[in-house]
Write a protein that holds these residues in place. Structure first.
Motif, short mmCIF file in Angstrom:
data_model
loop_
_atom_site.label_atom_id
_atom_site.label_comp_id
_atom_site.label_asym_id
_atom_site.label_seq_id
_atom_site.Cartn_x
_atom_site.Cartn_y
_atom_site.Cartn_z
N TYR A 184 32.31 48.65 27.84
CA TYR A 184 31.83 49.65 28.78
C TYR A 184 30.87 49.10 29.84
O TYR A 184 30.71 49.69 30.89
CB TYR A 184 31.14 50.80 28.03
CG TYR A 184 32.08 51.52 27.11
CD1 TYR A 184 33.09 52.33 27.62
CD2 TYR A 184 32.02 51.35 25.73
CE1 TYR A 184 33.98 52.98 26.78
CE2 TYR A 184 32.90 51.99 24.88
CZ TYR A 184 33.88 52.81 25.42
OH TYR A 184 34.78 53.44 24.60
N GLY A 185 30.20 48.00 29.55
CA GLY A 185 29.18 47.52 30.48
C GLY A 185 29.80 46.91 31.72
O GLY A 185 30.91 46.38 31.68
N THR A 186 29.08 47.01 32.83
CA THR A 186 29.54 46.36 34.06
C THR A 186 29.72 44.87 33.83
O THR A 186 30.73 44.28 34.21
CB THR A 186 28.50 46.57 35.18
OG1 THR A 186 28.44 47.95 35.47
CG2 THR A 186 28.89 45.82 36.43
N ILE A 199 32.84 44.12 31.96
CA ILE A 199 34.03 44.20 32.81
C ILE A 199 34.11 42.94 33.68
O ILE A 199 35.18 42.36 33.86
CB ILE A 199 33.99 45.47 33.68
CG1 ILE A 199 34.25 46.67 32.78
CG2 ILE A 199 35.03 45.40 34.79
CD1 ILE A 199 34.21 48.00 33.48
N TRP A 200 32.97 42.50 34.19
CA TRP A 200 32.95 41.25 34.97
C TRP A 200 33.46 40.08 34.13
O TRP A 200 34.24 39.26 34.59
CB TRP A 200 31.54 40.94 35.44
CG TRP A 200 31.07 41.81 36.57
CD1 TRP A 200 31.75 42.86 37.13
CD2 TRP A 200 29.84 41.69 37.27
NE1 TRP A 200 31.00 43.39 38.14
CE2 TRP A 200 29.84 42.72 38.26
CE3 TRP A 200 28.74 40.84 37.18
CZ2 TRP A 200 28.76 42.90 39.13
CZ3 TRP A 200 27.67 41.02 38.04
CH2 TRP A 200 27.68 42.04 39.02
N ARG A 203 35.45 40.20 31.48
CA ARG A 203 36.89 40.30 31.21
C ARG A 203 37.71 40.01 32.45
O ARG A 203 38.74 39.34 32.38
CB ARG A 203 37.20 41.69 30.65
CG ARG A 203 36.77 41.83 29.19
CD ARG A 203 37.25 43.13 28.58
NE ARG A 203 36.47 44.26 29.07
CZ ARG A 203 37.00 45.46 29.31
NH1 ARG A 203 38.28 45.66 29.12
NH2 ARG A 203 36.23 46.44 29.73
#
Ligand SMILES: Nc1ncnc2c1ncn2[C@@H]1O[C@H](COP(=O)(O)OP(=O)(O)OP(=O)(O)O)[C@@H](O)[C@H]1O
Ligand SMILES: [Mg+2]
Lengths: 289, 237
Positions: free
Chosen positions: A162-164, A167-168, A170
């Motif tokens: 869920y964290g920004t 996501i960065w 991944r």
């Protein structure tokens, strides 16, 4: 016929070792995913983390402070190592990065030997009691390790999902160039991942220290097993590594009912070879055509 | 606003761009045509800093971009939609969009506004927001690639062959989006193989050959001049 109690005891043993192995392996697999190379210094971050833990423990006498101090120190050290030695190699032949992590490993090991000496150190567990599990006294601390590992891994999971920053990470793992074209600061993401991996290695080192004692070679055994787990779980696949840790540890625990624990390790290597032969992308992911 | 001045780019030893010069003004939609392998995509990648210009300058809003890392280029307001789309396949549609939305300086209301705008342009993405990017159809992936670029609120979008391999209905939709973006005041540098479409949506057109710009002129002039089109592109409009 093996009695049911023994099976249950071994199942608990397997899960406990599996959880701590998962902690080591998830840092390793995270770093592998983003850099495409194996970090040979991972076991040394584990070992050095345990040493930092002993230092904090000796000065404060508090296990939790030792755990926290080791994580923070090793995250900072991991970031510094990545910036100075690995960042300049980004985009070069993977072999140079592999050699660099190997170099880091040697430096850390010799530093530990020089700084702390050859005599093993110990951290006292924060929880000393036992409970009765059939005919044996089972230490509460072992269960605590499993639970703490689960909490840390769960935290990592939520952060990645869920964290920004998750996501960065991944996005960068999947397509470094596209990630940078989306404005994601890829060099900083690499450093961050290395720091997270180092902190997780340190956490496992400190958690494990009360069981075995801390010495400069303690990283070796665990890294070897973590490598096996990362390959069996699918290189760079976080969920796969966690499952593989528990699966292999359970397998070894049960195998040790028949053979000595030292021989039980062979089971893991057999699984490793079978995985490489038949499911090279990992035991829990379907092989793409 | 964006200008390339005599840009040379190499892949290893192979010299691909032999001094490309072109400009795109604010809010202008400019076409970049040329046969396969002349260096159109390389030109866009050089602007993004994904490949390094060995010589020449890329200037954006008076700033020299040469040697700047791609993430800095993106944050200055240049978005890239690559020809192979490069969706983050294991990320959901929403997470793909978050790679552009989750930046510093975007407040929560602004973020929601941007997302609504993107979903209004591409309603199908809202429906599929929890689906992995890799499971979308080719046309949907193209829309996601454009939508993802829009989340950066760029001043210019570098669009690389957005209609390649799409059905006519999808091509029409992409065309509409280009019009919407233009009306929003965005500049677009459009690389295309589809000559009629390019001539319709662009005010000016460049044609490349062998790593250089060989022709530049208003789209109207090219529309009226079959021979140039035939000479450089080997097709008729
Ligand atoms: N990564 C790379 N490494 C080496 N050479 C490359 C690379 N990418 C492109 N090239 C070469 O550079 C030249 C220009 O490629 P580019 O992709 O810019 O062409 P293009 O005009 O976009 O072509 P197309 O219309 O087929 O997309 C080609 O000869 C191509 O083979
Ligand atoms: Mg191209």
């Amino acid at each position: 016929m093996i009695p049911f109690e023994q099976l249950l005891v071994q199942a608990i043993n397997g899960i406990v070792t599996g959880m701590i192995l998962a902690l080591v392996a998830s840092g390793l697999t995270l770093i592998f995913g983003i850099m495409d190379v194996v970090n040979f210094a991972h076991g040394d971050l584990f070992m050095l983390g345990a040493y930092v833990g002993t230092t904090v423990f000796v000065t404060t006498g508090n296990f939790w402070l030792a755990l926290l101090g080791a994580c923070v120190t090793m995250a900072a050290l991991g970031a510094a190592l990545q910036i100075t030695t690995l960042r300049p190699l980004l985009g070069r032949d993977p072999l140079t990065t592999i050699l660099a992590t190997f170099g880091i490993s040697l430096v850390l090991q010799n530093y530990a030997l020089w700084q702390y000496g050859p005599v093993p150190r110990k951290i006292m567990e924060p929880l000393t009691g036992h409970f009765q599990l059939f005919h044996i006294e089972y230490p509460w601390y072992r269960l605590l390790i499993a639970m703490l590992s689960a909490v840390i891994i769960g935290g990592l999971w939520l952060f990645m999902k869920y964290g920004t920053y998750g996501i960065w990470i991944r996005a960068t793992t999947q397509d470094r160039l596209m990630a940078s074209a989306m404005g994601i600061p890829v060099p900083r993401v690499h450093t961050g991942v290395f720091a997270i991996g180092a902190a997780m290695a340190a956490a496992s080192g400190v958690l494990f220290a009360p069981l075995v004692g801390v010495n400069h070679a303690m990283g070796f055994d665990f890294t070897l097993r973590a490598f096996v787990v990362v390959v069996v779980g699918g290189m760079g696949n976080l969920g796969g590594s966690i499952l593989a840790s528990i699966f292999l540890s359970l397998l070894e625990a049960f195998a040790s009912l028949w053979v000595s624990p030292a021989q039980a390790v062979i089971v893991s290597f057999i699984v490793l070879i079978l995985t490489l032969l038949f499911r090279p992308t990992g035991l829990f992911v379907p092989t793409p055509k | 606003m964006l200008s390339l001045q005599d840009v040379h780019t190499y892949y290893g030893k192979s010299h691909v761009l032999h001094g490309v010069s072109l400009e795109v003004g604010p809010g202008e939609v400019v076409g970049l045509l040329g046969r396969n392998g002349v260096g159109k995509s390389t030109t866009l990648k050089t602007v993004m800093g994904l490949v390094r210009a060995a010589d020449g300058r890329v200037v954006f809003d008076g700033r020299d971009l040469t040697g700047l890392a791609p993430h800095h280029v993106a944050r200055l307001g240049i978005a890239w939609v690559p020809e192979d789309r490069r969706i983050f396949r294991l990320l959901t549609v929403m997470e793909n969009l978050r790679t552009g939305l989750d930046r510093q300086g975007v407040t929560e209301p602004r973020r929601r506004e941007l997302l609504d705008k993107v979903y209004a342009s591409f309603p199908v993405l809202r429906e599929r927001r929890h689906q992995a990017g890799g499971t979308l159809s080719g046309g949907e992936q193209q829309m996601l690639a454009i939508a993802r670029a829009m989340t950066l609120e760029p001043k210019i979008i570098l669009l690389d062959e957005p209609t390649e391999g799409l059905m006519p209905r999808m091509v029409a939709q992409i065309r509409e989006i280009i019009d919407v973006l233009r009306r929003d005041g965005l500049a677009i540098l459009l690389v295309e193989q589809n000559v009629p479409l390019t001539l319709e949506v662009c005010a000016r057109v460049y044609i490349m050959e062998k790593g250089q710009v060989r022709y530049r002129g208003p789209a109207g002039e090219l529309r009226a001049n079959e021979t140039i089109i035939h000479q450089y592109l080997g097709v008729s409009a």
